[in-house]
Every structure is written in structure tokens, then in C-alpha cells.
Design an enzyme around this catalytic site. Structure first.
Site, short mmCIF file in Angstrom:
data_model
loop_
_atom_site.label_atom_id
_atom_site.label_comp_id
_atom_site.label_asym_id
_atom_site.label_seq_id
_atom_site.Cartn_x
_atom_site.Cartn_y
_atom_site.Cartn_z
N TYR A 99 -8.11 7.05 4.14
CA TYR A 99 -6.97 7.35 3.23
C TYR A 99 -6.98 6.65 1.71
O TYR A 99 -7.20 7.22 0.54
CB TYR A 99 -5.56 7.27 3.82
CG TYR A 99 -4.49 7.53 2.73
CD1 TYR A 99 -3.98 8.73 2.34
CD2 TYR A 99 -3.77 6.42 2.52
CE1 TYR A 99 -2.98 8.75 1.37
CE2 TYR A 99 -2.70 6.38 1.63
CZ TYR A 99 -2.16 7.62 0.97
OH TYR A 99 -1.10 7.65 0.15
N LYS A 130 -8.27 7.42 -2.06
CA LYS A 130 -7.19 7.12 -3.11
C LYS A 130 -7.64 6.65 -4.22
O LYS A 130 -7.52 6.80 -5.26
CB LYS A 130 -5.99 6.52 -2.54
CG LYS A 130 -5.12 7.41 -1.66
CD LYS A 130 -4.50 8.80 -2.15
CE LYS A 130 -3.34 8.50 -3.16
NZ LYS A 130 -2.86 9.88 -3.58
#
Ligand SMILES: NC(=O)C1=CN([C@@H]2O[C@H](COP(=O)(O)OP(=O)(O)OC[C@H]3O[C@@H](n4cnc5c(N)ncnc54)[C@H](O)[C@@H]3O)[C@@H](O)[C@H]2O)C=CC1
Ligand SMILES: CC(C)=CCC[C@@H](C)[C@H]1CC[C@H]2C3=C(CC[C@]12C)[C@@]1(C)CCC(=O)C[C@@H]1CC3
Length: 345
Positions: free
Chosen positions: A144, A148
Site C-alpha cells: 500500500y 502510494k
């Protein structure tokens, strides 16, 4: 001769508008007189004044109708951080964000506001009062975070006054509030399974938890300050409650507010982290035979046992940002909004 309709500056699109943050953002935009298109893979509610466009953001042809005559786009879609599907994160957060940028340029969108994350600089070790000039994490704690980082770089690099697309990134941290599908439900689930008796480490680590309406406020200020001559073009901004709190005090306030006992017994950080690492490895090795998801992942233990709070001075100076809801009121409103998660409910 074709005449191009100049998009009204009160027409906007929210990609990921069916999600927790997205819906709060949509509600505030409507209050402020914007007309809103929501683009999402699912529709989770209905509201007068909101046009829903269902589709995957990796599909430009599906995105374009949602951006028609729109001057401002908020991009707050992402797979849930708890997933461990690397391919999904890369497809949605990286390739999908490239497509969002292309679609914005094709549709003549003037402003793109990305919901990034303060975690883009977090490597699992202490961050105290971190500013926006900290380097991106070299060893991001999960897929994640890794994606990002790439997503934020793509959006900030796409800021191009000549091409007419201005961009900015908001980096919130620990968003909480009514309808949050993660923080309070995970916490209550852990409490109900008897796993919230322990404090990892000495319990003094400070963390930012940010009430969702403050995050929304930061996004709207950024959108409204984004002009060709403004210093915010192509920049990231931390948006927090500006009230770092002990991680375990915050957890206790929420738990006690919902009728559960506060964690009491201390466990050494290194021991819990080591165990979480071991469990994670076991889950990986045994995946072809059995599938289990440990509550204690190394990432969660790091979040629960280290300092990670951020300075939001830059947002105060450039955007005129100031939190609109205090931590105390945010916690009270959040606790009140979850009657079904109360002890005994
Ligand atoms: N919740 C938190 O504590 C924090 C969240 N963020 C960021 O804020 C943003 C919003 O997060 P939440 O509202 O908490 O998440 P959420 O999971 O509630 O909302 C995300 C939305 O994106 C949509 N979505 C996912 N993949 C999509 C795709 N391929 N095409 C179209 N829509 C898609 C989902 O259906 C969902 O409605 C995310 O970008 C997240 O990275 C950043 C920092 C902290
Ligand atoms: C500030 C910030 C980035 C918060 C992130 C939210 C979640 C990652 C947390 C919400 C509930 C938390 C939680 C734990 C870790 C972090 C969260 C998932 C534990 C698993 C930590 C170990 C425990 O003792 C149980 C905790 C349950 C709740």
C-alpha cells in the site's frame, strides 16, 4: 466550428466518492454549493445533487463521462491498506493514477487534488513532528505504502501550468470518524476477541489521528487555493488534527467510550514485533495449504508501537488550514456514531 463549454468552477468529480473519506467530502462539497459527480467501482449511497458513474478508474473510457464539464477532480480511491494483493495496488494506485491524469488532461480538467498519505515517509521507525521535506520511505512498510509513494510522485509531477493541469497532494494520517470501515471496527473486533488487553511498548508513543471533517476541510482548502500563481502547485501537504496523542490513550478513549476495558498490560515492543514477523512468515509459507490473516501484522505492530506524528505548519501557512473539530469532539462524535459496536449490542 465547435465551441468548448468552459467548465463551471463549482462542478467537480470525486473518484472514490463511495468510500469513507470520499462520501464525507461529497457531503461537504454539496453544502458548499458544488455539483458533484462520483466515480467509483461501487455505489454505497444516494444523495440529491450527486451523479454516480460506476467503473474502474483504470478504464479511461469509463472515467471520461464523469469528468465532462468538470474543472476540479478529487482522487481519493485506493484498495484497502489491509489487502496484501501487490498486483491490485500496482494496477489501481500506479497504472490507474496515470490513467486518471491522462483523462483529466483530455477532459480539460484544471485542478487535480490527490489524497495521498503521511505514511509515504514512514518506514516503521519513529517520526516526530515530520515535515513534508522528509524523503520518501526507501523501505516502505507494505505494498500500500510503496504504491502510494509512486502515486503521489505521478500526480505532483503532472502539475503543468502550460498544459493547464494544476495538482496538489494532501497527506492525511490516521483518519477516523463516523462510517469509518477500518479503525473502530478493527479495534472492536480485536476487543471482542480478547486481544485488546495489552499495550505494545511503554505506551508513550505519540501518533496523529485525524478527524475526517478536518481531512475534508484540508482537501477543499487545497482545491480552492490551487491557482497558476500559487505556491501550492505540485506540493504535498500534511493535514492532521495538530494534536498528537498517545496511540494507546486514543485506543483506550474509543474502547472505553464503547463500553470495553482499556488495555492495561505492557508487552515489550521487540517481542511483539518479532512474533508478528514470525506469524507473517508462517502465513506466507502455509498459504498454499491454509489461509489465515493474523491480527498482529508487523505493519500494525509498528503503527501501534512507534511515534508517527507530522507537522502541518505548511498547510497552515499556504492554505490557511486550521482543524475545525478537536480530537476530543471527534472521538465523542465517532463513539456516538457506532451504537451497534457497543459492548453488549
Ligand atoms: N483511512 C485512512 O486512515 C487514510 C486514508 N488515506 C487515503 O485516503 C483515501 C480514501 O481512503 P478511505 O476513504 O479510508 O478508503 P475507502 O476504502 O473507504 O474508499 C476508497 C474508495 O475507492 C474505491 N475504489 C477502489 N478501487 C477503485 C477502482 N479501481 N476504481 C474506482 N474506485 C475504486 C472503493 O470502492 C472505495 O469506495 C485513499 O486514497 C487512502 O489511501 C490516507 C491516509 C489515511
Ligand atoms: C495513526 C494510524 C496510521 C492509524 C492506522 C489505523 C489502523 C492501522 C489501526 C486501527 C486499529 C489499530 C489496531 C492495531 C494496529 C493499528 C490499527 C489496525 C492493533 C492490531 C495493534 C496490536 C494490538 O494490540 C491490537 C490492535 C487492534 C487495533
Amino acid at each position: 466550428m465547435t465551441t468548448r463549454v468552459r467548465p463551471s468552477n463549482k462542478r467537480c468529480a470525486v473518484i472514490g466518492g463511495s468510500g469513507f473519506l470520499g462520501r464525507h467530502l461529497v457531503e461537504k462539497l454539496l453544502d458548499r454549493g458544488y455539483s458533484v459527480s462520483v466515480f467509483d467501482i461501487r455505489q454505497s449511497y444516494e444523495l440529491p445533487g450527486v451523479a454516480f458513474h460506476l467503473g474502474d478508474l483504470c478504464d479511461k473510457q469509463a472515467l471520461l463521462p464523469a469528468m465532462k464539464d468538470v474543472s476540479l477532480v478529487f482522487h481519493c480511491a485506493s484498495p484497502a491498506p489491509a489487502s496484501d494483493d501487490r498486483g491490485l495496488f500496482e494496477r489501481v494506485n500506479i497504472q490507474g493514477t496515470r490513467i486518471v491524469i491522462q483523462a483529466c488532461i483530455e477532459a480539460g480538467v484544471q485542478k487535480l487534488v490527490l489524497t495521498s498519505s503521511a505514511s509515504v515517509v514512514f518506514e516503521g521507525t519513529d517520526i516526530k513532528n515530520g515535515r513534508e521535506d522528509l524523503p520518501y520511505a526507501k523501505k516502505p512498510i507494505d505494498y500500500y505504502t510503496e504504491t502510494k509513494i509512486e502515486q503521489e510522485k505521478l500526480v505532483l509531477e503532472a502539475c503543468d501550468k502550460e498544459k493547464g493541469l494544476l495538482t496538489v497532494a494532501i497527506r492525511p494520517h490516521g483518519i477516523f470518524g463516523p462510517r469509518d470501515p477500518q479503525l473502530v471496527p478493527i479495534l472492536v473486533d480485536a476487543a471482542r476477541r480478547g486481544k485488546m488487553k495489552f499495550i505494545i511498548g511503554d505506551g508513550t508513543n505519540l501518533v496523529d489521528f485525524t478527524f475526517v471533517e478536518n481531512v475534508v476541510h484540508g482537501h477543499i482548502l487545497a482545491a480552492e487555493h490551487l491557482r497558476p500563481d500559487s505556491p501550492i502547485c505540485g506540493q504535498p501537504y500534511h493535514i492532521t488534527n495538530d494534536e498528537p496523542v498517545k496511540f494507546w490513550d486514543f485506543m483506550s478513549d474509543v474502547l472505553v467510550g464503547l463500553g470495553y476495558a482499556a488495555p492495561r498490560y505492557h508487552l515489550p515492543y521487540a517481542l511483539v514485533y518479532g512474533l508478528a514477523l514470525l506469524l507473517w512468515l508462517l502465513a506466507l509459507i502455509l498459504r498454499p495449504l491454509v489461509s489465515f490473516k493474523p491480527t498482529f501484522t508487523p505493519m500494525r505492530v509498528a503503527l501501534a508501537g512507534t511515534h508517527h506524528y507530522y507537522n502541518c505548519e505548511r498547510a497552515k501557512q499556504d492554505l490557511g488550514y486550521k482543524p475545525v473539530v478537536s480530537l476530543k469532539d471527534g472521538i465523542a462524535r465517532t463513539v456516538q456514531s457506532y451504537p451497534h459496536l457497543r459492548q453488549g449490542a
